[in-house]
Design a protein around this motif. Sequence first.
Motif, mmCIF file in Angstrom:
data_model
loop_
_atom_site.group_PDB
_atom_site.id
_atom_site.type_symbol
_atom_site.label_atom_id
_atom_site.label_comp_id
_atom_site.label_asym_id
_atom_site.label_seq_id
_atom_site.Cartn_x
_atom_site.Cartn_y
_atom_site.Cartn_z
ATOM 1 N N THR A 151 0.853 -1.182 0.000
ATOM 2 C CA THR A 151 0.000 0.000 0.000
ATOM 3 C C THR A 151 0.890 1.232 0.000
ATOM 4 O OG1 THR A 151 -0.104 0.047 2.420
ATOM 5 C CG2 THR A 151 -1.794 -1.239 1.285
ATOM 6 N N ALA A 152 0.526 2.234 -0.788
ATOM 7 C CA ALA A 152 1.358 3.437 -0.897
ATOM 8 C C ALA A 152 1.388 4.223 0.402
ATOM 9 C CB ALA A 152 0.857 4.312 -2.033
ATOM 10 N N ASP A 153 0.322 4.130 1.190
ATOM 11 C CA ASP A 153 0.234 4.920 2.415
ATOM 12 C C ASP A 153 0.617 4.131 3.665
ATOM 13 O OD1 ASP A 153 -1.929 3.227 2.656
ATOM 14 O OD2 ASP A 153 -3.459 4.791 2.437
ATOM 15 N N GLY A 154 1.081 2.896 3.492
ATOM 16 C CA GLY A 154 1.510 2.092 4.630
ATOM 17 C C GLY A 154 0.391 1.432 5.407
ATOM 18 N N SER A 155 -0.844 1.538 4.926
ATOM 19 C CA SER A 155 -1.967 0.897 5.609
ATOM 20 C C SER A 155 -1.927 -0.616 5.388
ATOM 21 C CB SER A 155 -3.289 1.465 5.090
ATOM 22 O OG SER A 155 -3.450 1.195 3.705
ATOM 23 N N ILE A 156 -2.656 -1.352 6.210
ATOM 24 C CA ILE A 156 -2.692 -2.803 6.064
ATOM 25 C C ILE A 156 -3.533 -3.186 4.848
ATOM 26 C CG2 ILE A 156 -2.266 -3.310 8.493
ATOM 27 C CD1 ILE A 156 -5.290 -3.767 8.827
ATOM 28 N N ALA A 157 -3.302 -4.409 4.375
ATOM 29 C CA ALA A 157 -4.035 -4.917 3.215
ATOM 30 C C ALA A 157 -4.492 -6.343 3.501
ATOM 31 C CB ALA A 157 -3.156 -4.889 1.975
ATOM 32 N N ALA A 158 -5.494 -6.782 2.732
ATOM 33 C CA ALA A 158 -5.984 -8.157 2.860
ATOM 34 C C ALA A 158 -6.324 -8.693 1.476
ATOM 35 C CB ALA A 158 -7.204 -8.223 3.767
ATOM 36 N N HIS A 159 -6.224 -9.997 1.322
ATOM 37 C CA HIS A 159 -6.367 -10.674 0.031
ATOM 38 C C HIS A 159 -7.107 -11.988 0.268
ATOM 39 C CE1 HIS A 159 -3.960 -12.939 -3.351
ATOM 40 N NE2 HIS A 159 -5.157 -12.581 -3.779
ATOM 41 N N ALA A 160 -8.109 -12.262 -0.552
ATOM 42 C CA ALA A 160 -8.834 -13.531 -0.477
ATOM 43 C C ALA A 160 -9.043 -14.050 -1.893
ATOM 44 C CB ALA A 160 -10.179 -13.342 0.222
ATOM 45 N N GLU A 161 -8.941 -15.366 -2.072
ATOM 46 C CA GLU A 161 -9.009 -15.920 -3.427
ATOM 47 C C GLU A 161 -9.516 -17.354 -3.397
ATOM 48 O OE1 GLU A 161 -5.967 -16.640 -7.237
ATOM 49 O OE2 GLU A 161 -5.162 -16.344 -5.219
ATOM 50 N N HIS A 162 -10.338 -17.699 -4.383
ATOM 51 C CA HIS A 162 -10.732 -19.077 -4.646
ATOM 52 C C HIS A 162 -10.686 -19.327 -6.144
ATOM 53 C CE1 HIS A 162 -11.822 -20.921 -0.895
ATOM 54 N NE2 HIS A 162 -12.776 -20.062 -0.598
ATOM 55 N N THR A 163 -10.385 -20.560 -6.503
ATOM 56 C CA THR A 163 -10.554 -21.016 -7.884
ATOM 57 C C THR A 163 -11.950 -21.599 -8.006
ATOM 58 O OG1 THR A 163 -8.196 -21.491 -8.173
ATOM 59 C CG2 THR A 163 -9.736 -22.610 -9.652
ATOM 60 N N ILE A 164 -12.717 -21.097 -8.971
ATOM 61 C CA ILE A 164 -14.098 -21.548 -9.133
ATOM 62 C C ILE A 164 -14.342 -21.978 -10.579
ATOM 63 C CG2 ILE A 164 -14.834 -19.992 -7.287
ATOM 64 C CD1 ILE A 164 -16.331 -19.119 -10.472
ATOM 65 N N ALA A 165 -15.264 -22.912 -10.723
ATOM 66 C CA ALA A 165 -15.707 -23.351 -12.047
ATOM 67 C C ALA A 165 -17.156 -22.926 -12.237
ATOM 68 C CB ALA A 165 -15.582 -24.868 -12.181
ATOM 69 N N ILE A 166 -17.424 -22.304 -13.369
ATOM 70 C CA ILE A 166 -18.797 -21.929 -13.702
ATOM 71 C C ILE A 166 -19.453 -23.121 -14.404
ATOM 72 C CG2 ILE A 166 -20.258 -20.350 -15.016
ATOM 73 C CD1 ILE A 166 -18.071 -18.235 -14.687
ATOM 74 N N THR A 167 -20.576 -23.565 -13.868
ATOM 75 C CA THR A 167 -21.320 -24.668 -14.466
ATOM 76 C C THR A 167 -22.729 -24.203 -14.785
ATOM 77 O OG1 THR A 167 -22.347 -25.602 -12.469
ATOM 78 C CG2 THR A 167 -20.028 -26.177 -12.899
ATOM 79 N N LYS A 168 -23.477 -25.040 -15.476
ATOM 80 C CA LYS A 168 -24.855 -24.669 -15.837
ATOM 81 C C LYS A 168 -25.715 -24.461 -14.599
ATOM 82 C CE LYS A 168 -26.353 -29.474 -16.546
ATOM 83 N NZ LYS A 168 -27.229 -29.552 -15.366
ATOM 84 N N ASP A 169 -25.301 -25.055 -13.486
ATOM 85 C CA ASP A 169 -26.057 -24.922 -12.243
ATOM 86 C C ASP A 169 -25.490 -23.860 -11.305
ATOM 87 O OD1 ASP A 169 -27.822 -27.066 -12.916
ATOM 88 O OD2 ASP A 169 -26.226 -28.474 -12.389
ATOM 89 N N GLY A 170 -24.460 -23.139 -11.765
ATOM 90 C CA GLY A 170 -23.868 -22.099 -10.939
ATOM 91 C C GLY A 170 -22.409 -22.393 -10.645
#
Length: 256
Positions: free
Chosen positions: A228-247
């Motif tokens: 972060t340019a201002d030195g503030s904290i950051a957070a990151h969240a991630e999932h791998t997902i597959a799009i199917t006909k049912d969602g």
Amino acid sequence: MGQLKTPAEINAMRPAGKFIASVLVSLRDYAKAGVSLRDLDAHAHALIDAAGAHSVYLGYHPSFGAIPYPGVLCTSVNDAALHGLPSDYVLVDGDVLSVDFAAQVQGWVADSAITFQVGTPTAAATKLIEATEKALAAGIAAARPGNRMGDISAAIGAVGRAAGYGINADFGGHGVGRTMHEDPHVPNLGRAGTGQKLKPGLVIAIEPWFMAGGDEYVIDPDGWTIRTADGSIAAHAEHTIAITKDGPIVLTARDS
């Protein structure tokens, strides 16, 4: 658009997703005050070797990296948002740690990230992490056939902006398959109803990252670590997902 996967190919990606999820759970338990980032990387490397998996980070050298990536994890602490390198830094009570992990299992890749606090939680970090996870859930919910990429991006951005957090769309999600980074790009800001139409078979990593301060970031001389340019904290969240006909199906869902 990115190459669409068949139902059989999506099913073949499940072992990679389960492995990534299990390693992240193990790392969250292992990360305590007194443990170094290099210790975390070694722990993950041992799990990769034991599973007969393959690191897609180690030695990875895109044009922006000053050096080939030297580890199997991205470990980003406090004001580091993404791509933090393994180092001798020793975790202390109160650190905010983001762990991003991808690997190849049986020829398929999965990618996921979590952020958590080491030791004693703080209200500010808890709020930021919860908002990032809420944005990830909103992005996943929008990943349905007939929607557009902008619907995912808008859902993520709406959560972050409502909470008052900095968002930058330069780095975001991406397609996943035989390699870690495939088309398409999945921005964390966008306008609903715009962008490519989402179709069954599209497999993507959705990964919001929010900054407690403004939208700007800086990159360390290593060419990797984004702060972060201002030195503030950051957070990151991630999932791998597959799009199917049912969602959407979350391939990297964790048991805990």
